[in-house]
Scaffold this motif. Sequence first.
Motif, PDB file in Angstrom:
ATOM      1  N   ALA A  22       0.821  -1.335  -0.168  1.00 30.08           N
ATOM      2  CA  ALA A  22       0.026  -0.267   0.017  1.00 30.08           C
ATOM      3  C   ALA A  22       1.225   1.449   0.271  1.00 30.08           C
ATOM      4  O   ALA A  22       1.649   1.641   0.422  1.00 30.08           O
ATOM      5  N   LEU A  23       0.613   2.218  -1.112  1.00 27.81           N
ATOM      6  CA  LEU A  23       1.578   3.268  -0.810  1.00 27.81           C
ATOM      7  C   LEU A  23       0.598   4.559  -0.073  1.00 27.81           C
ATOM      8  O   LEU A  23      -0.927   4.604  -0.902  1.00 27.81           O
ATOM      9  N   VAL A  24       0.695   5.311   0.245  1.00 25.35           N
ATOM     10  CA  VAL A  24       0.056   6.773   1.094  1.00 25.35           C
ATOM     11  C   VAL A  24       1.399   7.795   0.159  1.00 25.35           C
ATOM     12  O   VAL A  24       2.417   8.375   0.258  1.00 25.35           O
ATOM     13  N   ALA A  25       0.492   9.115   0.031  1.00 26.59           N
ATOM     14  CA  ALA A  25       0.954  10.027  -0.944  1.00 26.59           C
ATOM     15  C   ALA A  25       1.802   9.524  -1.463  1.00 26.59           C
ATOM     16  O   ALA A  25       2.964  10.099  -1.711  1.00 26.59           O
ATOM     17  N   PRO A  26       1.940   9.347  -2.783  1.00 25.78           N
ATOM     18  CA  PRO A  26       2.882   7.965  -3.284  1.00 25.78           C
ATOM     19  C   PRO A  26       3.667   8.803  -3.989  1.00 25.78           C
ATOM     20  O   PRO A  26       3.826  10.205  -4.614  1.00 25.78           O
ATOM     21  N   TRP A  27       5.976   8.950  -3.850  1.00 23.28           N
ATOM     22  CA  TRP A  27       5.897   9.604  -4.501  1.00 23.28           C
ATOM     23  C   TRP A  27       7.453   8.916  -4.964  1.00 23.28           C
ATOM     24  O   TRP A  27       7.736   8.210  -4.753  1.00 23.28           O
TER      25      TRP A  27
ATOM     26  N   LEU B 223       3.277  14.474  -6.377  1.00 25.39           N
ATOM     27  CA  LEU B 223       4.081  14.074  -8.013  1.00 25.39           C
ATOM     28  C   LEU B 223       3.169  13.429  -8.077  1.00 25.39           C
ATOM     29  O   LEU B 223       2.921  12.013  -8.504  1.00 25.39           O
ATOM     30  N   THR B 224       1.813  14.003  -8.984  1.00 21.05           N
ATOM     31  CA  THR B 224       1.163  12.814  -9.508  1.00 21.05           C
ATOM     32  C   THR B 224       1.247  12.090 -10.612  1.00 21.05           C
ATOM     33  O   THR B 224       0.536  11.234 -10.691  1.00 21.05           O
ATOM     34  N   ALA B 225       2.542  12.549 -11.389  1.00 21.35           N
ATOM     35  CA  ALA B 225       2.856  12.173 -12.358  1.00 21.35           C
ATOM     36  C   ALA B 225       3.301  10.890 -11.809  1.00 21.35           C
ATOM     37  O   ALA B 225       3.116  10.314 -12.605  1.00 21.35           O
ATOM     38  N   GLY B 226       3.845  10.869 -11.097  1.00 22.90           N
ATOM     39  CA  GLY B 226       4.629   9.068 -10.291  1.00 22.90           C
ATOM     40  C   GLY B 226       3.751   8.557 -10.713  1.00 22.90           C
ATOM     41  O   GLY B 226       3.664   7.741 -10.600  1.00 22.90           O
ATOM     42  N   ALA B 227       2.833   8.945 -10.009  1.00 20.69           N
ATOM     43  CA  ALA B 227       1.963   7.531  -9.492  1.00 20.69           C
ATOM     44  C   ALA B 227       0.983   7.370 -10.110  1.00 20.69           C
ATOM     45  O   ALA B 227       0.891   6.530 -11.162  1.00 20.69           O
ATOM     46  N   ALA B 228       0.280   7.982 -11.167  1.00 17.04           N
ATOM     47  CA  ALA B 228      -0.004   7.765 -12.514  1.00 17.04           C
ATOM     48  C   ALA B 228       0.821   6.735 -13.757  1.00 17.04           C
ATOM     49  O   ALA B 228       0.634   6.179 -14.312  1.00 17.04           O
ATOM     50  N   ALA B 229       2.076   7.521 -13.894  1.00 17.94           N
ATOM     51  CA  ALA B 229       2.813   6.701 -14.668  1.00 17.94           C
ATOM     52  C   ALA B 229       2.833   5.636 -14.313  1.00 17.94           C
ATOM     53  O   ALA B 229       3.191   4.288 -14.793  1.00 17.94           O
ATOM     54  N   TYR B 230       3.456   4.742 -12.900  1.00 19.62           N
ATOM     55  CA  TYR B 230       3.389   4.011 -12.606  1.00 19.62           C
ATOM     56  C   TYR B 230       1.774   3.045 -12.660  1.00 19.62           C
ATOM     57  O   TYR B 230       2.072   1.863 -12.761  1.00 19.62           O
ATOM     58  N   GLU B 231       1.161   3.432 -12.685  1.00 21.87           N
ATOM     59  CA  GLU B 231      -0.376   3.173 -12.919  1.00 21.87           C
ATOM     60  C   GLU B 231      -0.581   1.912 -14.032  1.00 21.87           C
ATOM     61  O   GLU B 231      -0.938   1.569 -13.978  1.00 21.87           O
ATOM     62  N   ALA B 232       0.168   2.918 -14.604  1.00 26.92           N
ATOM     63  CA  ALA B 232      -0.210   3.065 -15.865  1.00 26.92           C
ATOM     64  C   ALA B 232       0.933   1.646 -16.859  1.00 26.92           C
ATOM     65  O   ALA B 232       0.681   1.084 -17.564  1.00 26.92           O
TER      66      ALA B 232
END
Length: 304
Positions: free
Chosen positions: A149-154, A255-264
């Motif tokens: 689980a990740l909270v406020a992931p960077w 770093l929303t971009a990092g979370a989105a990139a990991y999800e993708a």
Amino acid sequence: MTQSTCITLQNTPTRNGVAQSAVTFDSNGNTLKGTLYTPENASGQLPTVIVTGAWTTVKEQMAGTYARELAARGFAALAFDFTGWGESEGTPRYVENPVVKTADIRTAAAFLTSLDEVDSGHISGLGVCASSGYMAEAVADDENLQKVALVAPWLHDPAMAEGIYGGPEVAASLIAASEADNAVDTVLLGASTTDENAIMYQAPYYTEEDRGLIPSYDNKFSVASWKPWLTYDAQASADRLAKPMLMVGSPSIALTAGAAAYEARTKAPLEKLWLGDDVTQFDFYDRRDAVTAASDAVADFLNA
């Protein structure tokens, strides 16, 4: 969720219904110190979580906050100081080294399997902010860890880091400084409201005595951190992660971009909880409503 109250949780290692015990374990020849939180009067083996916090932090900050919350929800939860930080041994001190910290998480998982109160088949990881990358990598590669689980992931990669820290030339200069002979002895303030050379100048939480600026916080940053930090690729583990993952964040995390990139990129089973845009990165560290919502989601995910 759009509630905007900013009441903060206590930054002390106590919570009603939660017991705690000091633990130590070895990581690469260094004795690391931690706190194991459990429900009061618990019996039998418990599902267990390793909880790690943001960069430069110690176990009494957001790691301890979430560990206590998860213990109150029925888990054994370990918060510990990484090698070279807080009460743990290790030199050089105050180096934000993702490789070392990831290895420490894996060592912590192996240690937990030896404890009578731990269900060794149900050990998972929770990473907050910068340690999200370390935790995701550890869970991807370690058979002792079942979920992440990740909270406020960077979750930066080197290209993202260059942009965040001023562009290629600035990043290169910071890396060069970290390779100098005296780099490990050049220690800056982690956070300050007055020192512009601090790594987190005027940052919330870290500079507030009723929040993150607590006596146990080292509040230091070795210049030797820059190379391992700026060249770290937190995205890479997405290719290897096959275990269930939960991300908790909001549109206002750092770093929303990092979370989105990991999800993708990842093929792992992924669940998400995104709170309202009034919940900032720092709010996830200790704002009561944000921590409660995140802790509830993590507990439900790990129990599923």
